[in-house]
Scaffold this motif. Sequence first.
Motif, short mmCIF file in Angstrom:
data_model
loop_
_atom_site.label_atom_id
_atom_site.label_comp_id
_atom_site.label_asym_id
_atom_site.label_seq_id
_atom_site.Cartn_x
_atom_site.Cartn_y
_atom_site.Cartn_z
N MET A 1 0.86 -1.19 0.00
CA MET A 1 0.00 0.00 0.00
C MET A 1 0.89 1.24 0.00
O MET A 1 1.81 1.38 0.79
CB MET A 1 -0.89 0.00 1.25
N PHE A 2 0.56 2.13 -0.98
CA PHE A 2 1.36 3.33 -1.11
C PHE A 2 0.60 4.50 -0.49
O PHE A 2 -0.60 4.68 -0.71
CB PHE A 2 1.64 3.63 -2.58
N LEU A 3 1.29 5.24 0.32
CA LEU A 3 0.68 6.40 0.96
C LEU A 3 1.17 7.66 0.26
O LEU A 3 2.37 7.84 0.02
CB LEU A 3 1.08 6.45 2.44
N LEU A 4 0.21 8.50 -0.12
CA LEU A 4 0.56 9.77 -0.76
C LEU A 4 1.00 10.76 0.30
O LEU A 4 0.33 10.94 1.32
CB LEU A 4 -0.65 10.31 -1.53
N LYS A 5 2.13 11.35 0.06
CA LYS A 5 2.65 12.31 1.02
C LYS A 5 1.93 13.64 0.87
O LYS A 5 1.87 14.21 -0.22
CB LYS A 5 4.16 12.51 0.77
N ARG A 6 1.36 14.12 1.93
CA ARG A 6 0.65 15.38 1.90
C ARG A 6 1.63 16.54 1.96
O ARG A 6 2.62 16.51 2.68
CB ARG A 6 -0.33 15.46 3.08
N ARG A 7 1.31 17.54 1.17
CA ARG A 7 2.16 18.72 1.18
C ARG A 7 1.84 19.58 2.39
O ARG A 7 0.69 19.74 2.79
CB ARG A 7 1.95 19.54 -0.09
N THR A 8 2.88 20.13 2.96
CA THR A 8 2.71 21.05 4.08
C THR A 8 2.24 22.41 3.56
O THR A 8 2.27 22.69 2.37
CB THR A 8 4.01 21.20 4.86
N VAL A 9 1.81 23.25 4.48
CA VAL A 9 1.34 24.58 4.11
C VAL A 9 2.47 25.40 3.47
O VAL A 9 2.28 26.12 2.48
CB VAL A 9 0.78 25.31 5.34
N SER A 10 3.68 25.25 4.01
CA SER A 10 4.82 26.00 3.47
C SER A 10 5.16 25.56 2.04
O SER A 10 5.50 26.38 1.19
CB SER A 10 6.05 25.82 4.38
N GLU A 11 5.03 24.25 1.76
CA GLU A 11 5.29 23.77 0.41
C GLU A 11 4.23 24.28 -0.57
O GLU A 11 4.54 24.64 -1.70
CB GLU A 11 5.32 22.24 0.41
N ALA A 12 2.98 24.31 -0.13
CA ALA A 12 1.91 24.82 -1.00
C ALA A 12 2.11 26.30 -1.29
O ALA A 12 1.92 26.76 -2.43
CB ALA A 12 0.55 24.59 -0.34
N ILE A 13 2.50 27.07 -0.28
CA ILE A 13 2.76 28.50 -0.49
C ILE A 13 3.93 28.70 -1.44
O ILE A 13 3.90 29.57 -2.32
CB ILE A 13 3.02 29.19 0.87
N PHE A 14 4.99 27.86 -1.26
CA PHE A 14 6.14 27.96 -2.16
C PHE A 14 5.74 27.67 -3.60
O PHE A 14 6.14 28.39 -4.52
CB PHE A 14 7.23 26.99 -1.70
N ASP A 15 4.94 26.61 -3.82
CA ASP A 15 4.50 26.28 -5.17
C ASP A 15 3.67 27.40 -5.77
O ASP A 15 3.80 27.73 -6.97
CB ASP A 15 3.70 24.98 -5.16
N LEU A 16 2.81 28.01 -4.97
CA LEU A 16 1.98 29.11 -5.45
C LEU A 16 2.84 30.31 -5.85
O LEU A 16 2.65 30.89 -6.92
CB LEU A 16 0.97 29.50 -4.37
N CYS A 17 3.77 30.67 -4.98
CA CYS A 17 4.66 31.80 -5.28
C CYS A 17 5.53 31.52 -6.49
O CYS A 17 5.77 32.40 -7.33
CB CYS A 17 5.53 32.11 -4.06
N ASN A 18 5.99 30.28 -6.60
CA ASN A 18 6.81 29.90 -7.74
C ASN A 18 6.02 30.00 -9.04
O ASN A 18 6.52 30.50 -10.07
CB ASN A 18 7.33 28.48 -7.55
N GLY A 19 4.76 29.53 -9.00
CA GLY A 19 3.92 29.62 -10.19
C GLY A 19 3.64 31.06 -10.59
O GLY A 19 3.67 31.41 -11.77
N LEU A 20 3.35 31.91 -9.59
CA LEU A 20 3.10 33.32 -9.88
C LEU A 20 4.34 34.00 -10.45
O LEU A 20 4.25 34.83 -11.36
CB LEU A 20 2.64 34.04 -8.61
N LEU A 21 5.51 33.62 -9.92
CA LEU A 21 6.76 34.19 -10.43
C LEU A 21 6.99 33.79 -11.88
O LEU A 21 7.37 34.63 -12.71
CB LEU A 21 7.93 33.73 -9.57
N MET A 22 6.71 32.52 -12.20
CA MET A 22 6.88 32.06 -13.58
C MET A 22 5.92 32.78 -14.53
O MET A 22 6.26 33.12 -15.65
CB MET A 22 6.67 30.55 -13.65
N LEU A 23 4.68 33.01 -14.05
CA LEU A 23 3.70 33.73 -14.87
C LEU A 23 4.16 35.16 -15.13
O LEU A 23 4.00 35.68 -16.24
CB LEU A 23 2.34 33.72 -14.18
#
Length: 295
Positions: A1-23
């Motif tokens: 059984m594989f468990l999906l690793k949940r992203r932390t709040v800091s990782e989600a914020i980083f991904d959002l900021c990274n996406g906005l920066l790329m845009l």
Amino acid sequence: MFLLKRRTVSEAIFDLCNGLLMLCICFLTLYPIWYTLVNAFNDGTDAMRGGIYWWPREFSLSSFDAVFRSEGIMTAMGITVAKTIIGVPVHVLFTAMVAYAFSRKELIGGKLYMLIGTFTMFFSGGLIPYYLLIRDLHLIDNFLVYIVPAAFSFFDLIIFLSFFREIPAGLEEAAKIDGANDLKIFYQVIIPCSMPVIATIALFHGVYQWNDYFTGMIYMNNMDLQPIQTYLFRVIAQSSSNQMLAAMPSGVAVTVTSQSLKLATMVVTTAPIVLVYPFLQKYFVKGFMIGSIKG
């Protein structure tokens, strides 16, 4: 059984900021191109009022009509196409031949040649000695100035060399057993096996030949032999746009301004390579991956 690793709040914020920066980066890169297109397709006199940012306010092809009525731009386009069609195969063939010689282990002084060639990648004699050399070779105001000095690049040689060294030695040995000499091995064995790297170098040099304006500006006084990018430089940086307007029929120049003519010229000169490049971009990535460390 594989468990999906949940992203932390800091990782989600980083991904959002990274996406906005790329845009933001994409917008800053693409909007100047879009702005040029919008104003080039807008009526020239109307564009002088400003306020055009996203769509043409009064669509017009008058600026492009004025550009294509100019004999100079069509001549310059022909020179660019000719030097690209001739320069690319000459560069690829000559550089590949030298790289194949460098790939031979029996080449006497190979390490010294590599050291000398690498040195030239970082240091040069400067523009004045190079100009004197071109002059002494009688290449000033000569179409061959676009072909001969650009026939070889040590950077492209390194890419070729990395690829040639990956070709199995057994292929050359089998060809030698069949009686083939080095020249025959190069054309009938090495070249057919090297089409990916040949396509890469051809694209490298094709983009260079199309975008090169400096050679025509420095070494070409004959306006009939200047390429399209040098023509664009003269239109933008000098008074050539006003001269083009003066030569236009009165019915055409009414809705065309110097600024709209510059923008239309930029679109015409850059459109071919911009349209072709996305379809060939994969060869750039593949070219830089040739000879890289494999896992």
